[in-house]
Design an enzyme around this catalytic site. Sequence first.
Site, mmCIF file in Angstrom:
data_model
loop_
_atom_site.group_PDB
_atom_site.id
_atom_site.type_symbol
_atom_site.label_atom_id
_atom_site.label_comp_id
_atom_site.label_asym_id
_atom_site.label_seq_id
_atom_site.Cartn_x
_atom_site.Cartn_y
_atom_site.Cartn_z
ATOM 1 C CG HIS A 39 34.968 44.901 44.137
ATOM 2 N ND1 HIS A 39 34.396 43.669 44.264
ATOM 3 C CD2 HIS A 39 33.963 45.735 43.795
ATOM 4 C CE1 HIS A 39 33.108 43.737 44.005
ATOM 5 N NE2 HIS A 39 32.809 44.988 43.718
HETATM 6 C C1 UD1 Z 1 32.474 49.165 40.112
HETATM 7 C C2 UD1 Z 1 31.113 49.463 40.736
HETATM 8 C C3 UD1 Z 1 30.802 48.424 41.801
HETATM 9 C C4 UD1 Z 1 30.916 47.028 41.244
HETATM 10 C C5 UD1 Z 1 32.284 46.824 40.586
HETATM 11 C C6 UD1 Z 1 32.316 45.498 39.895
HETATM 12 C C7 UD1 Z 1 30.391 51.797 40.875
HETATM 13 C C8 UD1 Z 1 30.218 52.943 41.792
HETATM 14 N N1 UD1 Z 1 31.095 50.761 41.383
HETATM 15 O O1 UD1 Z 1 33.458 49.303 41.152
HETATM 16 O O2 UD1 Z 1 29.476 48.613 42.269
HETATM 17 O O3 UD1 Z 1 30.726 46.109 42.275
HETATM 18 O O4 UD1 Z 1 32.492 47.854 39.599
HETATM 19 O O5 UD1 Z 1 33.611 45.055 39.671
HETATM 20 O O6 UD1 Z 1 29.937 51.815 39.770
HETATM 21 N N2 UD1 Z 1 40.173 49.883 36.933
HETATM 22 C C9 UD1 Z 1 41.114 49.348 36.092
HETATM 23 N N3 UD1 Z 1 40.645 48.694 34.975
HETATM 24 C C10 UD1 Z 1 39.330 48.585 34.658
HETATM 25 C C11 UD1 Z 1 38.399 49.153 35.538
HETATM 26 C C12 UD1 Z 1 38.841 49.795 36.671
HETATM 27 O O7 UD1 Z 1 42.307 49.423 36.324
HETATM 28 O O8 UD1 Z 1 39.003 47.975 33.629
HETATM 29 C C13 UD1 Z 1 40.674 50.553 38.166
HETATM 30 C C14 UD1 Z 1 40.820 52.044 38.025
HETATM 31 O O9 UD1 Z 1 41.936 52.441 38.737
HETATM 32 C C15 UD1 Z 1 39.568 52.577 38.701
HETATM 33 C C16 UD1 Z 1 39.303 51.544 39.771
HETATM 34 O O10 UD1 Z 1 39.729 50.307 39.223
HETATM 35 O O11 UD1 Z 1 39.765 53.867 39.223
HETATM 36 C C17 UD1 Z 1 37.846 51.446 40.158
HETATM 37 O O12 UD1 Z 1 37.006 51.248 39.024
HETATM 38 P P1 UD1 Z 1 35.468 51.755 39.074
HETATM 39 O O13 UD1 Z 1 34.747 51.292 37.881
HETATM 40 O O14 UD1 Z 1 35.409 53.212 39.362
HETATM 41 O O15 UD1 Z 1 34.896 51.071 40.356
HETATM 42 P P2 UD1 Z 1 34.968 49.562 40.822
HETATM 43 O O16 UD1 Z 1 35.688 49.519 42.114
HETATM 44 O O17 UD1 Z 1 35.437 48.715 39.701
HETATM 45 N N1 UDP Z 2 33.846 37.410 38.408
HETATM 46 C C1 UDP Z 2 34.679 36.982 37.369
HETATM 47 N N2 UDP Z 2 36.037 36.970 37.566
HETATM 48 C C2 UDP Z 2 36.605 37.337 38.735
HETATM 49 C C3 UDP Z 2 35.753 37.777 39.789
HETATM 50 C C4 UDP Z 2 34.389 37.805 39.584
HETATM 51 O O1 UDP Z 2 34.185 36.615 36.304
HETATM 52 O O2 UDP Z 2 37.835 37.291 38.854
HETATM 53 C C5 UDP Z 2 32.396 37.466 38.165
HETATM 54 C C6 UDP Z 2 31.566 36.699 39.184
HETATM 55 O O3 UDP Z 2 31.365 35.364 38.766
HETATM 56 C C7 UDP Z 2 30.262 37.474 39.203
HETATM 57 C C8 UDP Z 2 30.681 38.887 38.876
HETATM 58 O O4 UDP Z 2 31.998 38.812 38.335
HETATM 59 O O5 UDP Z 2 29.399 37.011 38.168
HETATM 60 C C9 UDP Z 2 30.659 39.746 40.114
HETATM 61 O O6 UDP Z 2 31.252 40.961 39.859
HETATM 62 P P1 UDP Z 2 31.914 41.856 40.968
HETATM 63 O O7 UDP Z 2 32.196 41.066 42.172
HETATM 64 O O8 UDP Z 2 33.034 42.566 40.301
HETATM 65 O O9 UDP Z 2 30.772 42.948 41.229
HETATM 66 P P2 UDP Z 2 29.493 42.996 42.176
HETATM 67 O O10 UDP Z 2 28.686 41.781 41.973
HETATM 68 O O11 UDP Z 2 29.994 43.155 43.574
HETATM 69 O O12 UDP Z 2 28.803 44.252 41.748
#
Ligand code: UD1
Ligand code: UDP
Length: 362
Positions: free
Chosen positions: A206
């Site tokens: 991601h």
């Molecule tokens: C965010 C965090 C990242 C973290 C990740 C965990 C920041 C800058 N990034 O990234 O550090 O590792 O979460 O998963 O805070 N979206 C949905 N449904 C949701 C949430 C998001 O469809 O419930 C989609 C939307 O199109 C959104 C995109 O995902 O624009 C990105 O979501 P966003 O929270 O901005 O960043 P992540 O890539 O999830």
């Molecule tokens: N995780 C989850 N379901 C998934 C993928 C990840 O529950 O399909 C959990 C995983 O076990 C870990 C956390 O989400 O505890 C990590 O989150 P993510 O990779 O989204 O974010 P990051 O750690 O990179 O900020």
Amino acid sequence: MRIDLIVGARPNFIKAAPVIEQLKMRQFNWDVRLIHTGQHYDNTMSDIFFQQLDIPKPDVNLGIGSGSHTVQTANMMIAIEQEFMRYRPDLVMVFGDVNSTLAGALVACKMQIKLAHIEAGLRSFDHHMPEEYNRILTDAVSDFYFTTESDATVNLQREGVSTEKIFFVGNTMIDSLFKYIQRATELNMPEKLGVSPAGYGVITLHRPENVDNSTKLNRIIDVLTEISSRIPIIFPIHPRTKKNLQNRLSHCSSIHLIEPLGYLEFIGLIAKSCMVFTDSGGIQEETTMLKIPCITLRNNTERPITVKSGTNTLTGTDRDKIISETQRIVNGEKKIPDTFPEKWDGLASVRIVDSIEKWAHN
Ligand code: UD1
Ligand code: UDP
């Protein structure tokens, strides 16, 4: 004492759950509130974690949702300020490195409220990562720095943080893993997904640097497709990645695309896999505890302990490096030592709440 905890994104929930449990269990005369910014909002990215990790329903959900970094962070700040004005917390706790973390930290700083950062001091030294700024800026304004590994302490000292503000407590994400791993493995995830235990890989992706760049994303998919002709790969797909992949994978039958999994299903799945490919931060740590080989599709990590522990290898998105590391794992050449990172013992949240209690009584 009044404490506000700020959470918003998937990894926050997993890191905060054991701290909330401790704060509630100790029966101090403290008022604890949980504020959800709404950064993540899908059931599979938010609600399911509250159910599975026994997290009480948030006292407030700000419903901010998605947006550009500035719009999202600024909207969170405006809404958080109103909440802090209404409730006047004595202490704010933030987790990890997401935009919700930074928004909570900046508002606490502007309102001169004490701030505790859980998972302080991690540095990838990669200034293209939005999370790196969130970490640095949050650590610039914190009062309590709770660290997960010794490199984090060194980073903070180098940045001028005084030693008495740094508490090396361990890892609250690992506290959650300790608590739930047995329940998770009992779900028999491989059987449910039609793969054999230790006979499949798992991929999560991601990071914007990987999935918002179509050349890199295609390169990753090409190499995974190559590997999946020998080892089936399960791919719980993050919504950011889903948007960018479109139908690219529908014709590749050995990569099983599924919706993001609940926490129990996910750790149950990786615990029985033979290897994990990821660009996640937290998953590098969970595989370290589970002794599962992890191939990190990044050139750097803010969590160097996972590499030192022998489970994690950084390959970036280089095809040859990914293939040769995969072969090393399949051939049983990757040796994983039988040791665990210091203080990753399921008690980090106990140590955090002990430190807060000591401060509150002084
Ligand atoms: C965010 C965090 C990242 C973290 C990740 C965990 C920041 C800058 N990034 O990234 O550090 O590792 O979460 O998963 O805070 N979206 C949905 N449904 C949701 C949430 C998001 O469809 O419930 C989609 C939307 O199109 C959104 C995109 O995902 O624009 C990105 O979501 P966003 O929270 O901005 O960043 P992540 O890539 O999830
Ligand atoms: N995780 C989850 N379901 C998934 C993928 C990840 O529950 O399909 C959990 C995983 O076990 C870990 C956390 O989400 O505890 C990590 O989150 P993510 O990779 O989204 O974010 P990051 O750690 O990179 O900020």
